[in-house]
Design an enzyme around this catalytic site. Structure first.
Site, PDB file in Angstrom:
ATOM      1  N   ASP A  67       0.850  -1.117  -0.231  1.00 24.46           N
ATOM      2  CA  ASP A  67      -0.082   0.081  -0.102  1.00 24.46           C
ATOM      3  C   ASP A  67       0.868   1.338   0.066  1.00 24.46           C
ATOM      4  O   ASP A  67       2.267   1.326   0.012  1.00 24.46           O
ATOM      5  CB  ASP A  67      -0.879  -0.027   1.172  1.00 24.46           C
ATOM      6  CG  ASP A  67      -0.245  -0.582   2.729  1.00 24.46           C
ATOM      7  OD1 ASP A  67       0.951  -0.128   2.837  1.00 24.46           O
ATOM      8  OD2 ASP A  67      -0.936  -1.059   3.205  1.00 24.46           O
ATOM      9  N   ASN A 136      -7.184  -2.978  14.790  1.00 27.87           N
ATOM     10  CA  ASN A 136      -8.786  -3.443  14.389  1.00 27.87           C
ATOM     11  C   ASN A 136      -8.780  -4.594  13.488  1.00 27.87           C
ATOM     12  O   ASN A 136      -9.874  -4.947  12.904  1.00 27.87           O
ATOM     13  CB  ASN A 136      -9.558  -2.355  13.620  1.00 27.87           C
ATOM     14  CG  ASN A 136      -8.761  -1.826  12.560  1.00 27.87           C
ATOM     15  OD1 ASN A 136      -7.813  -2.354  11.925  1.00 27.87           O
ATOM     16  ND2 ASN A 136      -9.414  -0.774  11.843  1.00 27.87           N
ATOM     17  N   HIS A 138      -6.916  -5.210  10.538  1.00 27.57           N
ATOM     18  CA  HIS A 138      -7.059  -4.864   9.180  1.00 27.57           C
ATOM     19  C   HIS A 138      -5.522  -5.397   8.729  1.00 27.57           C
ATOM     20  O   HIS A 138      -4.733  -5.514   9.603  1.00 27.57           O
ATOM     21  CB  HIS A 138      -6.944  -3.475   8.761  1.00 27.57           C
ATOM     22  CG  HIS A 138      -5.927  -2.428   9.235  1.00 27.57           C
ATOM     23  ND1 HIS A 138      -6.098  -1.428   9.893  1.00 27.57           N
ATOM     24  CD2 HIS A 138      -4.488  -2.416   8.913  1.00 27.57           C
ATOM     25  CE1 HIS A 138      -4.738  -0.844  10.278  1.00 27.57           C
ATOM     26  NE2 HIS A 138      -3.946  -1.393   9.505  1.00 27.57           N
ATOM     27  N   GLU A 143      -9.868  -1.978   5.822  1.00 24.74           N
ATOM     28  CA  GLU A 143     -10.216  -1.764   7.140  1.00 24.74           C
ATOM     29  C   GLU A 143     -11.654  -2.695   7.311  1.00 24.74           C
ATOM     30  O   GLU A 143     -12.243  -3.351   6.226  1.00 24.74           O
ATOM     31  CB  GLU A 143     -10.814  -0.610   7.455  1.00 24.74           C
ATOM     32  CG  GLU A 143      -9.606   0.567   6.986  1.00 24.74           C
ATOM     33  CD  GLU A 143      -8.596   0.685   8.184  1.00 24.74           C
ATOM     34  OE1 GLU A 143      -8.562  -0.214   9.025  1.00 24.74           O
ATOM     35  OE2 GLU A 143      -7.888   1.965   8.191  1.00 24.74           O
TER      36      GLU A 143
END
Length: 253
Positions: A67, A136, A138, A143
């Protein structure tokens, strides 16, 4: 899925380096998928050491990063282009034209995603993909509630992710709100996946990845369905996993 229980961050980095270097020794022309953030820094340092002292050769390796921030020039010290150059690319004998990072400055991010996916396919697909995990759960910048079928695409970062990444910036408001990231489908079609986790703040995410229901609410849970996925977690990150699992150095299920 296989879980390797490491003692601490150093041990986690060493175990990861064994797997990545083994991949390169067996297949010198391997295609690697690489992650950024604080977790894989120790892995990259170990690979540099193996290159300098053990002759680990990167000359035929191709890399694709997971990313990049949207709107972040590659020369910006907070960009993932810059991160990879500082921590790995400039320290081993990787060929610059074999190192790929999504272009967060592209005018058409949908087209950039298609271009990036086509490049990966042209290079024969990813042999080994290194992942971190967010608080979380991810993976990449996928996400919670992301579409599992997505390929490389633009994503909006959750507030929790923005707060976690603020430590790399002067102010929280400087953290980009969007990124371009490989999607869950990119991750699932990689031949091997290696997820690294360190620290108590990752314990809930590791539990969700290994023990929770497979759900977009915890993107890393999809790795339970991957054909060859390994998690390396230090003692703090693995604290919520069943005690019977933690009695072993390595656990398969």
């Amino acid at each position: 899925m296989r879980i390797i229980f490491a003692k601490d961050y150093e041990d986690m980095s060493c175990e990861a380096a064994k797997i990545v270097s083994g991949q390169l020794y067996l297949k010198p022309q391997s295609v690697l998928g690489l992650a950024t953030g604080s977790t894989p820094v120790g892995l990259y340092d170990k690979l540099v050491q193996l290159h300098e002292t053990g002759g680990l050769d990167f000359s035929e390796v191709t890399t694709f990063n997971l990313d990049e921030y949207v709107g972040m020039p590659s020369e910006n010290p907070e960009s993932y282009h810059y991160f990879m150059k500082e921590h790995l690319f400039s320290r081993v004998n990787l060929r610059p034209d074999h190192c790929f990072v999504p272009n967060g400055m592209a005018e058409d991010l949908e087209e950039e995603g298609r271009r990036y996916d086509a490049l990966i396919e042209q290079r024969g697909g990813i042999d080994l993909l290194v992942l971190g995990i967010g608080r979380n759960a991810h993976i990449g910048f996928n996400e919670p509630d992301i579409k599992f079928e997505a390929m490389t695409h633009k994503v909006r970062l959750d507030d929790e992710t923005i707060r976690a990444n603020a430590r790399f910036f002067a102010r929280e408001e400087d953290v980009p709100r969007y990124a371009i990231s490989m999607g869950i489908r990119n991750i699932m079609i990689a031949r091997r996946v290696l997820l690294l986790a360190s620290g108590p703040e990752k314990a809930e995410a590791v539990y969700a990845a290994a023990c929770g229901n497979v759900s977009p609410k915890a993107p890393a849970s999809i790795l339970q369905l991957h054909r060859d996925a390994t998690i390396i977690a230090d003692a703090a990150a693995a604290a919520r996993l069943p005690e019977a699992w933690r009695e072993h150095r390595s656990y398969h299920f």
